[in-house]
Design a protein around this motif. Structure first.
Motif, PDB file in Angstrom:
ATOM      1  N   THR A 179      23.031  13.145   3.869  1.00  0.00           N
ATOM      2  CA  THR A 179      22.925  14.322   2.754  1.00  0.00           C
ATOM      3  C   THR A 179      22.546  15.536   3.400  1.00  0.00           C
ATOM      4  O   THR A 179      21.326  15.715   3.777  1.00  0.00           O
ATOM      5  N   PRO A 180      23.337  16.571   3.134  1.00  0.00           N
ATOM      6  CA  PRO A 180      22.850  17.719   3.738  1.00  0.00           C
ATOM      7  C   PRO A 180      21.432  18.386   2.822  1.00  0.00           C
ATOM      8  O   PRO A 180      21.089  17.827   1.889  1.00  0.00           O
ATOM      9  N   THR A 181      20.577  18.806   3.768  1.00  0.00           N
ATOM     10  CA  THR A 181      19.181  18.925   3.210  1.00  0.00           C
ATOM     11  C   THR A 181      18.970  19.655   1.867  1.00  0.00           C
ATOM     12  O   THR A 181      18.385  18.985   0.884  1.00  0.00           O
ATOM     13  N   MET A 182      19.851  20.526   1.669  1.00  0.00           N
ATOM     14  CA  MET A 182      19.567  21.406   0.290  1.00  0.00           C
ATOM     15  C   MET A 182      20.279  20.697  -0.889  1.00  0.00           C
ATOM     16  O   MET A 182      20.006  20.590  -1.886  1.00  0.00           O
ATOM     17  N   ASP A 183      21.276  19.752  -0.444  1.00  0.00           N
ATOM     18  CA  ASP A 183      21.924  18.853  -1.474  1.00  0.00           C
ATOM     19  C   ASP A 183      20.948  17.861  -2.081  1.00  0.00           C
ATOM     20  O   ASP A 183      20.894  17.573  -2.930  1.00  0.00           O
TER      21      ASP A 183
END
Length: 197
Positions: A75-79
């Motif tokens: 999962t992308p970090t900011m997501d």
């Protein structure tokens, strides 16, 4: 008179007094008397009147860490951060009025705003450490620090908007939107398409 025999019951009773008398004019003695307990018993539950307003803050920080840790590595970090912060701030509808009162106190009472500085630093550190671990850099690196400060600012902005809207906007939607905007700006650095400094 029923005695308040739990931290949650004591907190609710104190919030009722704060609503009637104001935070500054309500003393620990007032809370203890209304709860039917001795002053020393109050201090078994809370170190101070300020601590009562924050509730189980350390427990909440553990919960935020758990929510971040549960996020899939792909999962992308900011997501991941957005999802964790939104879930962290999701409350049972019956709890929302109490949480609104808590946040109105924290954001509106000067002595609590001063107290908030240390607590927000602890909250921000959870985000900073997560972002640093994902990026493979120390928490002292510039981008994780920036992310910690910005996520806190986005969350506070969402809370202020929520309180001002008097329930017309959902807190979870406001947090999601604020951190989504933030994530759009940080994604390139955190996901490796732009070099981090």
């Amino acid at each position: 008179m029923n005695r308040a025999t739990s931290a949650a019951a004591l907190e609710r009773l104190a919030f009722e007094l704060f609503a009637r008398q104001g935070f500054d004019r309500t003393t620990v003695d007032d809370i203890a008397a209304a709860a039917g307990i001795a002053r020393r018993t109050f201090f078994r539950y809370f170190a101070s009147k300020n601590d009562l307003v924050w509730g189980d803050f350390e427990g909440q920080l553990r919960r935020l860490r758990e929510l971040l840790a549960e996020t899939g590595a792909r999962t992308p970090t900011m997501d991941a951060v957005r999802h964790a912060v939104v879930e962290f701030n999701r409350f049972d509808p019956q709890e929302v009025p109490w949480h609104r009162q808590r946040m109105e106190l924290i954001l509106g009472v000067p002595v609590l705003q001063a107290d908030a500085t240390l607590r927000y630093a602890s909250w921000r550190a959870v985000i900073t450490e997560f972002v640093a671990a994902r990026a493979g850099v120390p928490p002292s690196a510039a981008v994780p620090r920036l992310a910690g400060h910005l996520v806190l600012a986005a969350a506070m902005s969402a809370y202020e908007h929520w309180l001002a809207s008097e329930g017309r906007a959902a807190l979870s939607d406001l947090l999601d939107e604020a951190i989504r905007h933030l994530g759009d700006g940080l994604a390139a650095v955190l996901d490796g398409t732009v070099p981090a400094s």
